[in-house]
Design an enzyme around this catalytic site. Structure first.
Site, PDB file in Angstrom:
ATOM      1  CB  SER A 165       1.634  -3.534  13.182  1.00 37.31           C
ATOM      2  OG  SER A 165       1.730  -3.277  11.803  1.00 37.31           O
ATOM      3  CG  ASP A 262       1.420 -10.230   8.849  1.00 38.90           C
ATOM      4  OD1 ASP A 262       1.481  -9.470   7.861  1.00 38.90           O
ATOM      5  OD2 ASP A 262       1.688  -9.865  10.004  1.00 38.90           O
ATOM      6  CG  HIS A 292      -0.708  -7.191   9.919  1.00 44.09           C
ATOM      7  ND1 HIS A 292       0.605  -7.376  10.269  1.00 44.09           N
ATOM      8  CD2 HIS A 292      -0.989  -5.887  10.197  1.00 44.09           C
ATOM      9  CE1 HIS A 292       1.099  -6.244  10.730  1.00 44.09           C
ATOM     10  NE2 HIS A 292       0.154  -5.323  10.705  1.00 44.09           N
TER      11      HIS A 292
END
Length: 323
Positions: A165, A262, A292
């Site tokens: 991320s 995502d 995600h």
């Protein structure tokens, strides 16, 4: 985009991902939506304890590393007495959450699967620390261990970056910073990137995906960005919008992983297509049925473990490749 027009991703998730979404930790209070940032950080740490349990046992060592901003805590994971390379890990959390404990299992598994020393970097969080502090801290940590490798029994002839991320952005940004500033900390053989954001302000996936289930609505993404950046001009910086950097040359081999549902998946797709178009070594893999942050859930999701092993295999292959 009107929320009703978004794809109903919760009905399309894999069975494993649905099990995670529906899992309720006993005694865990609800997310403190109205709490201050410190309260949210403490909640995130508490919520992640379950997901970090039952991790591989290995030798660890904590070290405070001096940087221009003060000491930064690092944690060294050593799965065996000697290592063929050193892998630096940057945790996710939207630049505002997370620490070495919230991503402990991920780093232990990476160390186990690569057989290499993994060094987690507890970079300073936003909004207290603004761009580019986390990048400069990461570079300072790499420089420190490059100069003190013998003291820590490290092999820094070959190094890598990894992150998930926001940590994936920091990993790639730090690698580009080293290249652009002509700083050498070792032979950077690979970068492992799981569902990162790399600078897009809008995309098809950001319109179609994202909601309360993943904390990645348009408003959420704007909030993370505003917390991290100093001003609007930073949006175009080549170490924030990485597509404004030179991706046509001298980019270390990249393993680029994405989650199917995502909102940030288009960042990964664009990064892969850009590198591929300019013959920069890279591998792209999308993990179907996932949201995600799925990498955290390897206690319940075999595909999360698969994604870690895929990255580890990519890194190990680069260890054997002369560069």
């Amino acid at each position: 985009m009107k929320p009703e027009n978004k794809i109903p991703v919760l009905t399309r998730l894999s069975d494993e991902m649905k099990a995670v979404v529906n899992f309720q930790q006993p005694g865990l209070p609800p997310w403190p939506a109205d709490g201050d940032i410190e309260t949210q950080r403490q909640y995130y740490l508490l919520e992640r304890r379950f997901w970090n349990a039952d991790a591989p046992s290995m030798t660890t060592r904590t070290c405070a590393v001096p940087t221009p901003y003060g000491d930064v805590t690092t944690r060294l994971y050593s799965p065996q007495p000697t290592s063929q390379a050193t892998l630096y890990y940057l945790h996710g959390g939207g630049f505002i959450l997370g620490n070495l404990d919230t991503h402990d299992r991920i780093m232990r598994l990476l160390a186990r699967y690569t057989g290499c020393t993994v060094i987690g970097i507890d970079y300073s969080l936003s909004p207290q620390a603004r761009y580019p502090q986390a990048i400069e801290e990461t570079v300072a940590v790499c420089s420190y261990f490059s100069q003190h490798a013998d003291e820590y029994s490290l092999n820094v002839e070959k190094i890598g970056f990894a992150g998930d991320s926001a940590g994936a952005m920091l990993a790639l940004a730090s690698a580009l910073w080293l290249r652009d500033k002509h700083i050498r900390c070792g032979n950077l053989i690979a970068i492992l990137l799981w569902y990162g954001l790399y600078g897009l302000q809008d995309s098809v996936s950001r319109r179609l995906f994202g909601g309360a289930w993943d904390g990645l609505t348009r408003e959420d993404l704007d909030m993370y960005e505003k917390a991290y950046l100093r001003n609007d001009e930073d949006r175009e910086s080549p170490w924030y919008c990485l597509f404004n950097n030179d991706l046509t040359r001298d980019v270390p081999p990249c393993f680029i992983a994405s989650a199917e549902f995502d909102p940030l998946i288009d960042d990964s797709r664009l990064l892969h297509q850009t590198l591929q178009a300019h013959q920069q070594p890279c591998e792209y893999k999308m993990y179907p049925g996932t949201l995600h942050a799925f990498l955290h859930y390897s206690r319940m999701m075999t595909i999360a473990d698969d994604a870690l092993q895929d990255g580890a295999r990519f890194f190990m292959a680069r260890m054997k490749t002369p560069r």
